[in-house]
Design an enzyme around this catalytic site. Structure first.
Site, PDB file in Angstrom:
ATOM      1  N   GLY A 153       0.804  -1.210   0.000  1.00  2.56           N
ATOM      2  CA  GLY A 153       0.000   0.000   0.000  1.00  2.56           C
ATOM      3  C   GLY A 153       0.838   1.261   0.000  1.00  2.56           C
ATOM      4  N   SER A 154       0.354   2.274   0.708  1.00  2.00           N
ATOM      5  CA  SER A 154       0.973   3.600   0.632  1.00  2.00           C
ATOM      6  C   SER A 154       2.331   3.708   1.302  1.00  2.00           C
ATOM      7  CB  SER A 154       0.021   4.644   1.233  1.00  2.00           C
ATOM      8  OG  SER A 154      -1.123   4.795   0.404  1.00  2.00           O
ATOM      9  N   THR A 155       2.783   2.653   2.015  1.00  2.00           N
ATOM     10  CA  THR A 155       4.166   2.712   2.505  1.00  2.00           C
ATOM     11  C   THR A 155       5.137   2.783   1.326  1.00  2.00           C
ATOM     12  OG1 THR A 155       4.334   0.292   2.604  1.00  2.00           O
ATOM     13  CG2 THR A 155       3.646   1.431   4.616  1.00  2.00           C
TER      14      THR A 155
END
Length: 565
Positions: free
Chosen positions: A288-290
């Protein structure tokens, strides 16, 4: 002595057939005769000693075998605290040829060990075999009870059983030994594969001569991480959770845990169950957004943007797919704002400016697309598109399209806040000097400096606020990824993560958490990472900072108050 008489007679016979033996020949024959006498005497003496040590020691032919058994070295943490050690146990065996009445012996043994299979036990006792194991790892009470039965042809063998004082706390790191005390997973297997098994095979392994096997793990920090994962799974009603604490300057794993796990002392078949997978190193996930950590750093490092650049964030379409925001924060954002507001469109445009080939090369440089090289055997291979196209690059920019391990993610993040150096992770102690000798520059120092500032901003104002512990200055990035099921994204199931670094002005540690399928808490708007994964990191920092020798910094006001004491 028959062998000795025959050998002597042959020598004498040969002497008679020789008319005048040479003095040198006479000495050789005398020497040979002496060797034969010594060999036979040593054999007899050795057998007498063996019978004296292991012979009958009990009643009715029941005895205890004390054949030497190799100890495994203790496994200790970085401070010398024991993580794994050997205990002596008794195992029950039979010499079926000596069993007088198999029916009677079976019934007697089952009075003490009712869990044994009666049919299998009888079959073993009624066979004509010379040896058969009946049960391994008896308790002292069970051993004494069977001993009191006085069954001829049944005895005990002293063996070693591994004991783990922490139970489940470091299950996936330590691993397990099998019934023969051989390492089969985790660092126990690494220990065997690194030479200990060879020492056992040659009989050179003994507890007196073995040093403790030291890991980089800190047992106190490991306890903090494990306890937080237990709490988080219950509070967020999740199916799994994980966490890692990593030294950014040495690459040492200070703590790592994955839940569900199991008590190493009562493992049974738990390691074979799918839910007990070590998700931190042996599971791959879309993070995801990591991944926006790496997209932002990539754009800065290739110079396609600066920290002050603005990037258009209006929706656009590529290859029939429209990329849009989860929350619209304006038609354009600065690079730090793209990170702070977790902009999908902004991240996709940054990747577009870098280009597909350079994007793939940068992630490879960070180790995100390769199988991690470390001591732990259970390490998964990340997955990526067979052929990278523009649409792949843009979706990977915000965390969809590449699956990697959480540990890969944590190590890559460390490289972007420690000055730009990739340092292979290790579960063994490593000094800064040793790390400096193997580290590799993968990003410019200025890129790392900018990333620290962006991490700090997100910790103070963005989605990482719930991870920021007062006095410890935690910065980082959340990631909320919808899980893929049957080839489609399931909007109701999420895999959340938070990658944090502290103290962010001069980072010493990466602290990462994952939480699988968390549910919405009462009073919270959703189950995104800011409401679960981020607080998990905050709690780990709060509990572990003292053990990590990180002192809180409350600024001038705090310093002034401290001077008053």
């Amino acid at each position: 002595m028959k062998f000795l008489s025959i050998a002597t007679a042959r020598i004498v016979g040969r002497s008679k057939r020789t008319e005048r033996p040479h003095p040198q020949h006479h000495r050789s024959r005398t020497f040979l005769t002496s060797i034969i006498f010594f060999s036979v005497f040593s054999t007899i003496l050795g057998r007498l000693v063996w019978f004296g040590v292991t012979g009958q020691n009990g009643i009715d032919g029941m005895f205890t075998s004390s054949l030497p058994v190799s100890d495994r070295p203790d496994i200790v943490d970085r401070n010398g605290q024991i993580l794994a050690t050997d205990l002596k146990t008794a195992s029950l065996y039979a010499e079926p040829r000596r069993i007088v009445d198999a029916d009677e012996a079976t019934e007697a043994v089952l009075t003490v060990l009712p869990d044994l299979d009666a049919g299998v036990l009888y079959k073993k006792l009624n066979s004509k075999a010379g040896f058969a194991w009946l049960s391994r790892g008896l308790t002292p009470t069970q051993q004494q009870a069977i001993f009191n039965l006085g069954i001829p042809g049944i005895g005990f063998r002293t063996e070693r059983r591994r004991f783990y004082p922490g139970g489940a706390e470091a299950a996936h790191v330590l691993g397990l030994t099998n019934i023969d005390n051989h390492g089969i997973s985790g660092m126990e297997k690494y220990l065997d594969d690194s030479g200990f098994r060879a020492l056992q095979a040659t009989g050179l392994a003994s507890q007196d001569g073995l040093s403790a096997f030291k890991l980089s793990i800190d047992r106190n920090v490991q306890h903090v991480v494990h306890q937080e994962l237990v709490r988080a799974m219950q509070e967020y009603r999740a199916i799994a959770a994980g966490g890692v604490v990593l030294d950014v300057d040495t690459g040492e794993i200070i703590a790592m845990a994955s839940l569900p796990d199991y008590d190493l002392n009562e493992a049974g078949n738990a390691p074979l169950q799918k839910e007990n997978l070590n998700r931190m190193s042996a599971g791959t996930f879309e993070m995801g957004s990591t991944f926006k950590i790496f997209t932002t750093a990539m754009a800065l490092d290739f110079g396609v943007v600066s920290i002050n650049s603005r990037v258009a964030t209006t929706p656009f379409t590529v290859a029939g797919h429209t990329i849009r925001e989860f929350h619209n924060e304006g038609s354009s954002l600065t690079v730090p704002e793209i990170f702070k507001y977790s902009s999908n469109v902004g991240s996709a445009r940054e990747a577009d400016m870098v280009g597909v080939e350079r994007h793939q090369e940068f992630l490879t440089r960070l180790g995100l697309l390769s199988k991690m090289q470390t001591e732990l055997p259970e390490v998964a291979m990340p997955t990526q598109p067979k052929s990278w196209k523009k649409i792949n690059s843009m979706t990977i920019a915000f965390g969809h399209g590449v699956s990697t391990t959480p540990l890969n993610t944590a190590v890559a993040a460390a490289a972007l806040i420690n000055g730009g150096y990739y340092i292979p992770p290790t579960f063994l102690p490593r000094s800064v000097e040793e790390a400096n000798a193997i580290r590799k520059q993968i990003a410019r120092p200025t890129t790392s400096q900018d990333m620290r500032a962006i991490f700090k901003l997100n910790g103070e104002e963005g989605t990482g606020r719930q991870a920021n512990v007062e006095g410890y200055h935690v910065g980082g990035k959340t990631g909320t990824a919808e899980k893929v099921e049957h080839g489609r994204y399931n909007h109701d199931k999420r895999f959340n993560a938070f990658v944090g670094a502290f103290p962010i002005d001069k980072p010493r540690y990466i602290v990462m958490s994952i939480i699988d399928e968390p549910k919405v808490e009462k009073g919270k708007p959703n189950a995104q990472a800011g409401w679960n994964a981020a607080p998990m990191v905050g709690n780990i920092v709060r509990g572990a900072a003292t053990f990590l020798n990180v002192k809180p910094d409350f600024g001038e006001v705090g310093a002034g108050l401290m001077r008053g004491f």
